[in-house]
Design a protein around this motif. Structure first.
Motif, PDB file in Angstrom:
ATOM      1  N   PRO A 397       0.785  -1.239   0.000  1.00  0.00           N
ATOM      2  CA  PRO A 397       0.000   0.000   0.000  1.00  0.00           C
ATOM      3  C   PRO A 397       0.815   1.286   0.000  1.00  0.00           C
ATOM      4  O   PRO A 397       0.261   2.363  -0.244  1.00  0.00           O
ATOM      5  CB  PRO A 397      -0.823  -0.121   1.293  1.00  0.00           C
ATOM      6  N   LYS A 398       2.114   1.220   0.287  1.00  0.00           N
ATOM      7  CA  LYS A 398       2.947   2.424   0.255  1.00  0.00           C
ATOM      8  C   LYS A 398       3.359   2.807  -1.168  1.00  0.00           C
ATOM      9  O   LYS A 398       4.010   3.823  -1.371  1.00  0.00           O
ATOM     10  CB  LYS A 398       4.194   2.228   1.107  1.00  0.00           C
ATOM     11  N   VAL A 399       3.002   1.998  -2.147  1.00  0.00           N
ATOM     12  CA  VAL A 399       3.332   2.302  -3.539  1.00  0.00           C
ATOM     13  C   VAL A 399       2.390   3.393  -4.033  1.00  0.00           C
ATOM     14  O   VAL A 399       1.172   3.213  -4.054  1.00  0.00           O
ATOM     15  CB  VAL A 399       3.232   1.043  -4.421  1.00  0.00           C
ATOM     16  N   ALA A 400       2.961   4.528  -4.453  1.00  0.00           N
ATOM     17  CA  ALA A 400       2.137   5.692  -4.782  1.00  0.00           C
ATOM     18  C   ALA A 400       2.790   6.533  -5.875  1.00  0.00           C
ATOM     19  O   ALA A 400       3.964   6.349  -6.207  1.00  0.00           O
ATOM     20  CB  ALA A 400       1.931   6.545  -3.529  1.00  0.00           C
ATOM     21  N   SER A 401       1.998   7.435  -6.447  1.00  0.00           N
ATOM     22  CA  SER A 401       2.471   8.433  -7.399  1.00  0.00           C
ATOM     23  C   SER A 401       3.206   7.783  -8.569  1.00  0.00           C
ATOM     24  O   SER A 401       2.660   6.913  -9.230  1.00  0.00           O
ATOM     25  CB  SER A 401       3.354   9.462  -6.668  1.00  0.00           C
ATOM     26  N   GLN A 421      -0.139  -6.416  -1.738  1.00  0.00           N
ATOM     27  CA  GLN A 421      -1.390  -5.746  -1.371  1.00  0.00           C
ATOM     28  C   GLN A 421      -1.642  -4.557  -2.293  1.00  0.00           C
ATOM     29  O   GLN A 421      -0.700  -3.983  -2.866  1.00  0.00           O
ATOM     30  CB  GLN A 421      -1.327  -5.257   0.077  1.00  0.00           C
ATOM     31  N   GLU A 422      -2.897  -4.176  -2.413  1.00  0.00           N
ATOM     32  CA  GLU A 422      -3.309  -3.073  -3.291  1.00  0.00           C
ATOM     33  C   GLU A 422      -2.497  -1.808  -3.029  1.00  0.00           C
ATOM     34  O   GLU A 422      -2.280  -1.418  -1.878  1.00  0.00           O
ATOM     35  CB  GLU A 422      -4.792  -2.789  -3.066  1.00  0.00           C
ATOM     36  N   THR A 423      -2.089  -1.156  -4.102  1.00  0.00           N
ATOM     37  CA  THR A 423      -1.324   0.082  -3.983  1.00  0.00           C
ATOM     38  C   THR A 423      -2.225   1.242  -3.552  1.00  0.00           C
ATOM     39  O   THR A 423      -3.428   1.235  -3.780  1.00  0.00           O
ATOM     40  CB  THR A 423      -0.652   0.447  -5.315  1.00  0.00           C
ATOM     41  N   GLY A 424      -1.603   2.256  -2.965  1.00  0.00           N
ATOM     42  CA  GLY A 424      -2.340   3.461  -2.601  1.00  0.00           C
ATOM     43  C   GLY A 424      -2.617   4.343  -3.799  1.00  0.00           C
ATOM     44  O   GLY A 424      -3.560   5.131  -3.795  1.00  0.00           O
ATOM     45  N   VAL A 470      -3.582  -0.707  -7.889  1.00  0.00           N
ATOM     46  CA  VAL A 470      -3.232  -1.944  -8.583  1.00  0.00           C
ATOM     47  C   VAL A 470      -3.623  -3.116  -7.687  1.00  0.00           C
ATOM     48  O   VAL A 470      -3.154  -3.239  -6.550  1.00  0.00           O
ATOM     49  CB  VAL A 470      -1.719  -1.996  -8.896  1.00  0.00           C
ATOM     50  N   ILE A 471      -4.502  -3.977  -8.189  1.00  0.00           N
ATOM     51  CA  ILE A 471      -4.984  -5.133  -7.418  1.00  0.00           C
ATOM     52  C   ILE A 471      -4.077  -6.326  -7.712  1.00  0.00           C
ATOM     53  O   ILE A 471      -3.906  -6.697  -8.872  1.00  0.00           O
ATOM     54  CB  ILE A 471      -6.434  -5.490  -7.800  1.00  0.00           C
ATOM     55  N   PRO A 472      -3.494  -6.938  -6.696  1.00  0.00           N
ATOM     56  CA  PRO A 472      -2.583  -8.067  -6.953  1.00  0.00           C
ATOM     57  C   PRO A 472      -3.325  -9.323  -7.393  1.00  0.00           C
ATOM     58  O   PRO A 472      -4.496  -9.525  -7.068  1.00  0.00           O
ATOM     59  CB  PRO A 472      -1.906  -8.279  -5.589  1.00  0.00           C
ATOM     60  N   ASP A 473      -2.618 -10.176  -8.134  1.00  0.00           N
ATOM     61  CA  ASP A 473      -3.168 -11.491  -8.481  1.00  0.00           C
ATOM     62  C   ASP A 473      -3.235 -12.374  -7.237  1.00  0.00           C
ATOM     63  O   ASP A 473      -4.140 -13.198  -7.100  1.00  0.00           O
ATOM     64  CB  ASP A 473      -2.281 -12.155  -9.541  1.00  0.00           C
ATOM     65  N   TYR A 474      -2.272 -12.186  -6.350  1.00  0.00           N
ATOM     66  CA  TYR A 474      -2.249 -12.912  -5.073  1.00  0.00           C
ATOM     67  C   TYR A 474      -2.182 -11.868  -3.960  1.00  0.00           C
ATOM     68  O   TYR A 474      -1.163 -11.196  -3.788  1.00  0.00           O
ATOM     69  CB  TYR A 474      -1.042 -13.847  -4.986  1.00  0.00           C
TER      70      TYR A 474
END
Length: 504
Positions: A397-401, A421-424, A470-474
């Motif tokens: 979730p800390k993946v951003a911008s 996990q889903e990105t921010g 971004v929704i992960p496959d797993y």
């Protein structure tokens, strides 16, 4: 330049001093209404992302509710919460609300912080310290009679995400909880905490005294999970690194795109040289069939680091975005802009800023200004040494911008299997590139946002709802046992997944 999102325990400090006595000072209904009027009007004029995820009716409705909360008894902190809720409702991770420097310094110096570091695991608040009076890993059930679920819900307004993504809001509690709790509840003389330990089901009670900011900061630096949280810290002090995991698998770590200011910056050129060496090495090693790209904790950075990195993974021509626009090229309410952010005299800064805007957004249509030909929408080719094997993308979730844009390009335009996990940051687009900040006239609260509304060059995917990261496959989240043992749940899962696929 993309605005860089950094998760911290404290809000951004500004340089705007004003006469309010403290964070619980009452400046009166009339002054607050004037500030709310200005806030609502300026974001309609200047914020191109205001209706990206919410309708006009929804936005008008929540604004009407905000006006009803105002009175002569409303304190500065309570008004800060009203503005924060409106800003969060919009849905842009580049949005921010902050007090003046004077008030922030006062907050930090006051005993208002919850002293125990926490971590949210599977939606539960867990103690993240071996030194607190509540044991490591214990679940906090309630604080001052408010259950944990409600606390996480009202704390969520202080950390904005793109669209409707909630996962990152929980993830951000790790560093922000101590301050968020104060912003929500106000100054407490003590915190009555009900909790359960990991060893028994008995509900226990602890009385916790709030502390000053420095004490909390010291406690946070000694939190149990700090080693794993520092996954982005490499031995070379660079935000990127490369390693060979085994004879079939390599790993590229990209934990920040804060690498130089532009394409000519020596730091960016060093990064390009690094990427070249990595992918030439992989190309010459025919055994490497799998590449793990780890962008966890990457909060973004500067152009063109994201798209250059993606060119080594791309299998067809691509561009950064397919559409981008701004609400204006002539800056509205210039006198209320946070001028100190420009580092130039006001009149010069305004002239330069507007000249650049007219150059980048020359196409006026439907009351907005669209981007012309520039590097952002230039068609780029894959690098000649681009990887041809199986890509595995690690996200959190800390993946951003800029990093979430990179992750979206990888997830949408390659064969990547996405784990984590889903990105921010959003998959389909976001508001970014150019930050703008306004100071509300009476409260001196700063409202910040990015002015460029853009659609990223990604395909529609059924598992990718509009307004989500971004929704992960797993979907892999750290388990409680792994938290207690500081194990990297996501990486261990991914290595087993690769091993299983190779065996088959």
């Amino acid at each position: 330049m993309k605005y860089i999102l950094t998760i911290t325990a404290f809000f951004i400090l500004t340089n705007n001093l004003f006469a309010q006595e403290d964070y619980e000072h009452k400046i009166g209904y009339t002054n607050l209404k004037l500030d709310l009027d200005f806030f609502c009007n300026i974001r309609k004029k200047a914020n191109s992302g205001l209706y990206k995820y919410r309708t006009v009716a929804q936005t008008d409705s929540i604004e009407k509710q905000a006006y009803k909360k105002l009175s002569d008894e409303t304190t500065l902190r309570e008004f800060f919460n009203i503005i924060s809720e409106l800003t969060d409702f919009e849905g842009s991770l580049h949005n921010d609300v902050s007090f003046s420097q004077k008030i922030v310094k006062q907050v930090i110096a006051d005993s208002v912080y919850f002293p125990i570091p926490i971590k949210v695991i599977a939606g539960k608040i867990r103690v993240n310290s071996k030194e607190s009076i509540i044991p490591l890993g214990a679940e906090i059930l309630s604080i001052n009679g408010i259950n944990a679920e409600e606390i996480l819900k009202f704390n969520s307004i202080y950390y904005t995400t793109d669209g409707f993504s909630f996962t990152a809001k929980l993830f951000a509690q790790d560093g922000g909880f101590a301050a968020y709790l104060f912003y929500s509840l106000g100054k407490m003389t003590e915190y009555k905490v009900l909790f359960q330990t990991t060893s028994d089901s008995e509900i226990k009670e602890a009385i916790i005294k709030p502390v000053i900011g420095k004490t909390f900061s010291d406690n946070y630096k000694k939190r149990h999970s700090i080693a794993l949280d520092s996954i982005s810290k490499s031995s070379t002090r660079l935000p990127y690194s490369f390693e060979i995991i085994n004879e079939n698998t390599a790993k590229l770590n990209l934990h920040s795109f804060i690498i130089g200011n532009n394409a000519k910056d020596p730091k960016h050129l060093q990064f390009v040289t690094f990427l070249d060496s990595c992918f030439i090495s992989i190309k010459h090693n025919s055994n490497i069939k799998n590449l793990i790209v780890d962008v966890r904790n990457n909060g973004g950075g500067n152009d063109p680091n994201d798209v250059v990195a993606f060119s080594y993974l791309a299998n067809k021509p691509f561009q950064e975005n397919i559409k981008a626009f701004s609400n204006f090229v002539k800056i509205p309410s210039w006198k209320n802009v946070d001028h100190k952010a420009f580092f130039l005299k006001r009149i010069i800064a305004k002239w330069i800023y507007q000249k650049e805007l007219r150059k980048e957004f020359p196409i006026a249509k439907d009351n907005v200004f669209y981007q012309g030909n520039c590097s952002d929408n230039t068609l780029r080719n894959p690098n000649e040494n681009a990887f041809k094997g199986q890509i595995y993308l690690l996200i959190n979730p800390k993946v951003a911008s800029a990093a979430s844009l990179f992750a979206a390009l990888v997830a949408g335009n390659t064969n990547a299997i996405v784990v984590g996990q889903e990105t921010g940051g959003g998959y389909y687009g976001h508001n970014g590139h150019t930050p703008m900040a306004y100071i509300l006239p009476n409260s001196k609260i700063k409202y910040e946002f990015s002015i460029v509304n853009l659609n990223q060059d990604v395909p529609f995917k059924e598992k990718q709802p509009f307004g989500r990261g971004v929704i992960p496959d797993y979907n892999i989240e750290q388990t409680l046992p792994d938290f207690l043992n500081n194990k990297d749940t996501q990486m261990e899962f991914l290595l087993k997944l690769i091993e299983t696929k190779q065996t088959k």
